[in-house]
Design an enzyme around this catalytic site. Structure first.
Site, PDB file in Angstrom:
ATOM      1  CG  MET A  30      -2.011  -1.155   1.065  1.00 49.66           C
ATOM      2  SD  MET A  30      -3.662  -1.032   2.147  1.00 49.66           S
ATOM      3  CE  MET A  30      -2.645  -0.814   3.804  1.00 49.66           C
ATOM      4  CG  HIS A  37       7.150  -2.017   2.162  1.00 53.57           C
ATOM      5  ND1 HIS A  37       6.787  -0.761   2.666  1.00 53.57           N
ATOM      6  CD2 HIS A  37       5.897  -2.853   2.153  1.00 53.57           C
ATOM      7  CE1 HIS A  37       5.708  -0.786   3.390  1.00 53.57           C
ATOM      8  NE2 HIS A  37       4.856  -1.875   2.877  1.00 53.57           N
ATOM      9  CB  SER A 186       3.165   2.534   5.991  1.00 50.78           C
ATOM     10  OG  SER A 186       3.449   1.528   4.922  1.00 50.78           O
ATOM     11  NE  ARG A 187      -2.775   1.711   9.666  1.00 51.51           N
ATOM     12  CZ  ARG A 187      -2.862   0.727   8.864  1.00 51.51           C
ATOM     13  NH1 ARG A 187      -2.128  -0.448   8.816  1.00 51.51           N
ATOM     14  NH2 ARG A 187      -3.823   0.575   8.529  1.00 51.51           N
TER      15      ARG A 187
HETATM   16  P1  AMP Z   1       1.470  -2.901   3.402  1.00 50.39           P
HETATM   17  O1  AMP Z   1       2.299  -1.779   2.695  1.00 50.39           O
HETATM   18  O2  AMP Z   1       1.528  -2.479   4.846  1.00 50.39           O
HETATM   19  O3  AMP Z   1       0.269  -3.539   2.871  1.00 50.39           O
HETATM   20  O4  AMP Z   1       2.600  -4.069   3.326  1.00 50.39           O
HETATM   21  C1  AMP Z   1       2.723  -4.983   2.182  1.00 50.39           C
HETATM   22  C2  AMP Z   1       3.595  -6.206   2.430  1.00 50.39           C
HETATM   23  O5  AMP Z   1       4.671  -5.723   3.015  1.00 50.39           O
HETATM   24  C3  AMP Z   1       2.874  -7.069   3.261  1.00 50.39           C
HETATM   25  O6  AMP Z   1       3.125  -8.271   2.936  1.00 50.39           O
HETATM   26  C4  AMP Z   1       3.392  -6.750   4.743  1.00 50.39           C
HETATM   27  O7  AMP Z   1       3.294  -7.995   5.465  1.00 50.39           O
HETATM   28  C5  AMP Z   1       5.076  -6.668   4.147  1.00 50.39           C
HETATM   29  N1  AMP Z   1       5.551  -5.854   5.424  1.00 50.39           N
HETATM   30  C6  AMP Z   1       5.295  -4.889   6.078  1.00 50.39           C
HETATM   31  N2  AMP Z   1       5.868  -4.265   7.050  1.00 50.39           N
HETATM   32  C7  AMP Z   1       6.924  -5.206   6.986  1.00 50.39           C
HETATM   33  C8  AMP Z   1       7.915  -5.380   8.083  1.00 50.39           C
HETATM   34  N3  AMP Z   1       8.338  -4.533   8.866  1.00 50.39           N
HETATM   35  N4  AMP Z   1       8.894  -6.409   7.682  1.00 50.39           N
HETATM   36  C9  AMP Z   1       8.508  -7.325   6.931  1.00 50.39           C
HETATM   37  N5  AMP Z   1       7.522  -7.300   5.891  1.00 50.39           N
HETATM   38  C10 AMP Z   1       6.460  -6.189   6.067  1.00 50.39           C
END
Ligand code: AMP
Length: 280
Positions: A30, A37, A186-187
């Site tokens: 996202m 990421h 991201s938050r």
């Molecule tokens: P998001 O952008 O939050 O939807 O995350 C996209 C992908 O990145 C998802 O598969 C998350 O589980 C992964 N992700 C987010 N934060 C982390 C992190 N700190 N370590 C590893 N993977 C992450």
């Protein structure tokens, strides 16, 4: 790097790489990209011939409109990070490209989408399953990379892929943390400096709970201890701390050979999640 905002040109472009020796790796996100990421992207770049990343803040998975409205958008720096990580294609569609109708199908994963995140974010996993299904159909990757950070999401996506026979191999990647242990998210960008320090309580709680459980304490006792630590911090609202089976998230009283601790709560207005695998 090529950037697409429409499905058909992306499909047409990727078709040329669908050769017997050309593996396509996919990392759905996202945006507001961070080192977590990046680890997913870099692994895909290493393991596949071609890496596709999507950035799409999916409205159907947000149960809280404020959270959706405040979701960080850093597309320019995201593109820089993707270029540096060696990503080949970014797919960043507008809503009109992803959702043609207001009314869309809903998914039911039984207990798995009703507990933990599903309890506190009703409808969340139906929205996740919908967007992941759409993205997998659009990109048609050989491998798709997801983070352990969203542990329940990974189980939901695994079930989705298995039940609907998606032709993709899922890969779960470990949680990338800040040097002090805070799970990258991201938050986190929405936290004030003070809240950023307080946010560490979630990871510390997981570690403390793990130590106590491994020394034989019952989970209910440990949970009460963690609850009182969290309640002593005015900025923290604990939503849940759970000890669960890693395969289906059914609740556990004591540690088994497949146990994970999961935590979720608010720091001020920012909702964070984290987890720690004890044994798998
Ligand atoms: P998001 O952008 O939050 O939807 O995350 C996209 C992908 O990145 C998802 O598969 C998350 O589980 C992964 N992700 C987010 N934060 C982390 C992190 N700190 N370590 C590893 N993977 C992450």
């Amino acid at each position: 790097m090529k950037i697409f905002k429409e499905i058909e040109p992306l499909r047409a472009f990727l078709k040329q790489f669908r050769q017997p020796a050309g593996l396509i790796g996919f990392v759905p996100t996202m945006g507001a990209l961070h080192a977590g990421h990046r680890a997913l992207i870099e692994t895909s770049v290493k393991e596949c011939n071609y890496t596709v990343c999507s950035i799409y803040v999916n409205p159907t998975q947000f149960n809280n409109p404020v959270d959706l409205a405040k979701y960080p958008n850093t597309l320019d720096t995201d593109i820089e990070l993707l270029e540096k990580a060696g990503c080949d294609v970014l797919f960043c569609p507008p809503h009109s490209e992803m959702y043609l109708h207001q009314d869309h199908i809903r998914f039911d994963f039984g207990l798995l989408d009703k507990i933990l995140e599903g309890e506190f974010r009703p409808g969340h996993f139906s929205g996740v399953a919908l967007v992941v299904s759409k993205l997998l159909n659009i990109v048609q990757p050989d491998k798709a990379y997801f983070g352990q950070k969203d542990f329940q999401q990974y189980l939901i996506v695994s079930k989705l892929v298995a039940d609907l026979n998606f032709n993709v191999e899922l890969i779960r990647m470990p949680i990338v943390r800040e040097p002090d242990g805070l799970a990258m998210s991201s938050r986190n960008a929405r936290l004030t400096a003070e809240q950023r320090k307080t946010a560490l309580v979630f990871y510390q709680s997981l570690q403390q709970a793990k130590t106590r459980l491994q020394s034989g304490a019952d989970f209910e006792v440990v949970k009460a201890e963690i609850k009182s630590i969290c309640e002593s911090k005015p900025e923290i609202t604990l939503e849940y701390l759970a000890l669960a089976d890693t395969t289906n998230l059914s609740p556990l009283k004591n540690v088994t050979t497949q146990s994970v601790l999961l935590i979720a709560g608010y720091v001020g207005e920012v909702r964070l999640i984290d987890n720690l695998i004890i044994a798998e």
